[in-house]
Design a protein around this motif. Structure first.
Motif, PDB file in Angstrom:
ATOM      1  N   PRO A   1      -8.068 -44.944 -20.798  1.00  0.00           N
ATOM      2  CA  PRO A   1      -9.237 -43.013 -21.137  1.00  0.00           C
ATOM      3  C   PRO A   1      -9.750 -43.573 -19.515  1.00  0.00           C
ATOM      4  O   PRO A   1     -10.912 -44.480 -19.783  1.00  0.00           O
ATOM      5  N   GLY A   2      -9.974 -42.539 -18.495  1.00  0.00           N
ATOM      6  CA  GLY A   2     -11.229 -43.606 -17.420  1.00  0.00           C
ATOM      7  C   GLY A   2     -10.433 -44.558 -16.210  1.00  0.00           C
ATOM      8  O   GLY A   2     -11.305 -44.918 -15.219  1.00  0.00           O
ATOM      9  N   ALA A   3      -9.854 -45.097 -16.816  1.00  0.00           N
ATOM     10  CA  ALA A   3      -8.973 -45.882 -15.581  1.00  0.00           C
ATOM     11  C   ALA A   3      -8.366 -45.551 -14.715  1.00  0.00           C
ATOM     12  O   ALA A   3      -7.422 -44.273 -15.131  1.00  0.00           O
ATOM     13  N   VAL A   4      -7.610 -46.179 -13.479  1.00  0.00           N
ATOM     14  CA  VAL A   4      -7.413 -45.634 -12.497  1.00  0.00           C
ATOM     15  C   VAL A   4      -5.564 -46.065 -12.853  1.00  0.00           C
ATOM     16  O   VAL A   4      -5.431 -47.225 -12.802  1.00  0.00           O
TER      17      VAL A   4
ATOM     18  N   VAL B   1      -3.984 -55.197 -24.930  1.00  0.00           N
ATOM     19  CA  VAL B   1      -3.528 -54.756 -23.873  1.00  0.00           C
ATOM     20  C   VAL B   1      -2.756 -53.554 -24.493  1.00  0.00           C
ATOM     21  O   VAL B   1      -1.731 -53.339 -25.180  1.00  0.00           O
ATOM     22  N   ARG B   2      -3.055 -52.141 -23.850  1.00  0.00           N
ATOM     23  CA  ARG B   2      -2.249 -50.817 -24.780  1.00  0.00           C
ATOM     24  C   ARG B   2      -1.214 -50.150 -24.049  1.00  0.00           C
ATOM     25  O   ARG B   2      -0.719 -50.760 -22.847  1.00  0.00           O
TER      26      ARG B   2
ATOM     27  N   GLU C   1      -7.627 -53.015 -21.837  1.00  0.00           N
ATOM     28  CA  GLU C   1      -9.194 -53.114 -22.415  1.00  0.00           C
ATOM     29  C   GLU C   1     -10.182 -53.571 -22.121  1.00  0.00           C
ATOM     30  O   GLU C   1     -10.175 -54.524 -21.357  1.00  0.00           O
ATOM     31  N   PRO C   2     -11.699 -52.582 -22.448  1.00  0.00           N
ATOM     32  CA  PRO C   2     -12.643 -54.363 -22.227  1.00  0.00           C
ATOM     33  C   PRO C   2     -12.548 -55.569 -22.308  1.00  0.00           C
ATOM     34  O   PRO C   2     -11.673 -55.313 -23.550  1.00  0.00           O
ATOM     35  N   LEU C   3     -13.030 -56.328 -21.617  1.00  0.00           N
ATOM     36  CA  LEU C   3     -12.636 -57.715 -22.977  1.00  0.00           C
ATOM     37  C   LEU C   3     -13.154 -57.901 -23.557  1.00  0.00           C
ATOM     38  O   LEU C   3     -15.035 -57.657 -23.154  1.00  0.00           O
ATOM     39  N   GLN C   4     -13.198 -58.675 -24.673  1.00  0.00           N
ATOM     40  CA  GLN C   4     -14.047 -58.726 -25.570  1.00  0.00           C
ATOM     41  C   GLN C   4     -14.350 -60.639 -25.597  1.00  0.00           C
ATOM     42  O   GLN C   4     -14.018 -60.700 -26.169  1.00  0.00           O
TER      43      GLN C   4
ATOM     44  N   THR D   1      -6.348 -43.449 -30.242  1.00  0.00           N
ATOM     45  CA  THR D   1      -5.041 -43.143 -29.454  1.00  0.00           C
ATOM     46  C   THR D   1      -4.582 -42.726 -28.874  1.00  0.00           C
ATOM     47  O   THR D   1      -3.599 -42.382 -27.581  1.00  0.00           O
ATOM     48  N   HIS D   2      -4.879 -41.158 -29.460  1.00  0.00           N
ATOM     49  CA  HIS D   2      -4.145 -39.812 -28.781  1.00  0.00           C
ATOM     50  C   HIS D   2      -5.354 -39.883 -27.337  1.00  0.00           C
ATOM     51  O   HIS D   2      -6.315 -38.844 -27.729  1.00  0.00           O
ATOM     52  N   HIS D   3      -4.233 -40.272 -26.362  1.00  0.00           N
ATOM     53  CA  HIS D   3      -5.177 -40.856 -25.102  1.00  0.00           C
ATOM     54  C   HIS D   3      -4.608 -38.956 -23.930  1.00  0.00           C
ATOM     55  O   HIS D   3      -4.730 -39.404 -22.839  1.00  0.00           O
TER      56      HIS D   3
END
Length: 216
Positions: free
Chosen positions: A178-181, A172-173, A48-51, A79-81
């Motif tokens: 979504p949108g990631a390569v 980490v999922r 995920e994007p870092l926080q 979560t439904h991607h």
């Protein structure tokens, strides 16, 4: 515990500050995510994007879970991607791991009051040390929510602005965001096994102390 729509604790659970680092074209952010993915044997697309998080004086984050509860109103949205198994059932893109990195550490003067990361189920408190990270599972190998993942940011009890805590959440999922390569091998190659029982807190690591002792 209640939670907000993005999976974070509601305001009455947390007084710390957060900031998402979504500049994917930044070389430092890319390097951090790549290093985390390598450590966990997962594709970078699953990170995920870092926080970034900040705990000022008297601030805390009460014990909570990082996974998305199945009975929450926002579970499907978060979560439904679009990942479907061979039976046609959609698989939730749940958070498998949390890697929390400590960006600074208290000096001797503030060691007792700074507060660390607590794990109530094991009576652990991780004492912040710059450059160190704590890794834990949010689900077990069957994808079930893991109650041992309960954790929180102990109150920063240092007076005024004498000491501020900084950290970095890396989530980490199970599947690419979504949108990631997406690349090949989009699922975990080897799920890192959980420790089945809690060891005595004083014997785990030099940076671990018993939470009940420090917050008695």
């Amino acid at each position: 515990m209640t939670a907000s729509a993005d999976g974070e604790g509601a305001d009455n659970e947390r007084t710390s500050s957060t900031c998402h680092l979504e500049q994917e074209n930044d070389s430092i952010i890319r390097a951090i995510k790549a290093r985390a993915a390598t450590l966990l044997r997962m594709p970078v697309a699953c990170v995920e994007p870092l926080q970034a998080v900040k705990y000022g004086a008297r601030q805390e984050y009460k014990p909570h879970f990082d996974y998305f509860p199945r009975d929450s109103d926002y579970f499907e949205h978060t979560t439904h991607h679009g990942y479907v198994d061979e039976d046609g059932n959609e698989q939730p893109n749940q958070r498998l791991y949390t890697l929390f990195v400590y960006l600074n550490e208290p000096d001797e003067e503030h060691l007792a009051c700074a507060g660390g990361t607590i794990f109530p189920e094991c009576n652990y408190e991780i004492i912040p040390k710059k450059g160190m990270a704590v890794l834990f599972h949010n689900t077990d190998q069957q994808g079930r929510e893991d109650p041992m993942a309960l954790h929180g940011g102990a109150p920063n009890q240092c007076a005024s602005r004498a000491y501020t805590k900084y950290g970095l959440n890396i989530w980490v999922r199970a599947f690419p965001m979504p949108g990631a390569v997406a690349h090949e091998n989009t699922e975990a190659r080897d799920y890192l096994a959980s420790v089945p029982t809690c060891a005595p807190c004083a014997s785990v690591h030099a940076q671990v102390r018993c939470a009940s002792d420090s917050h008695a």
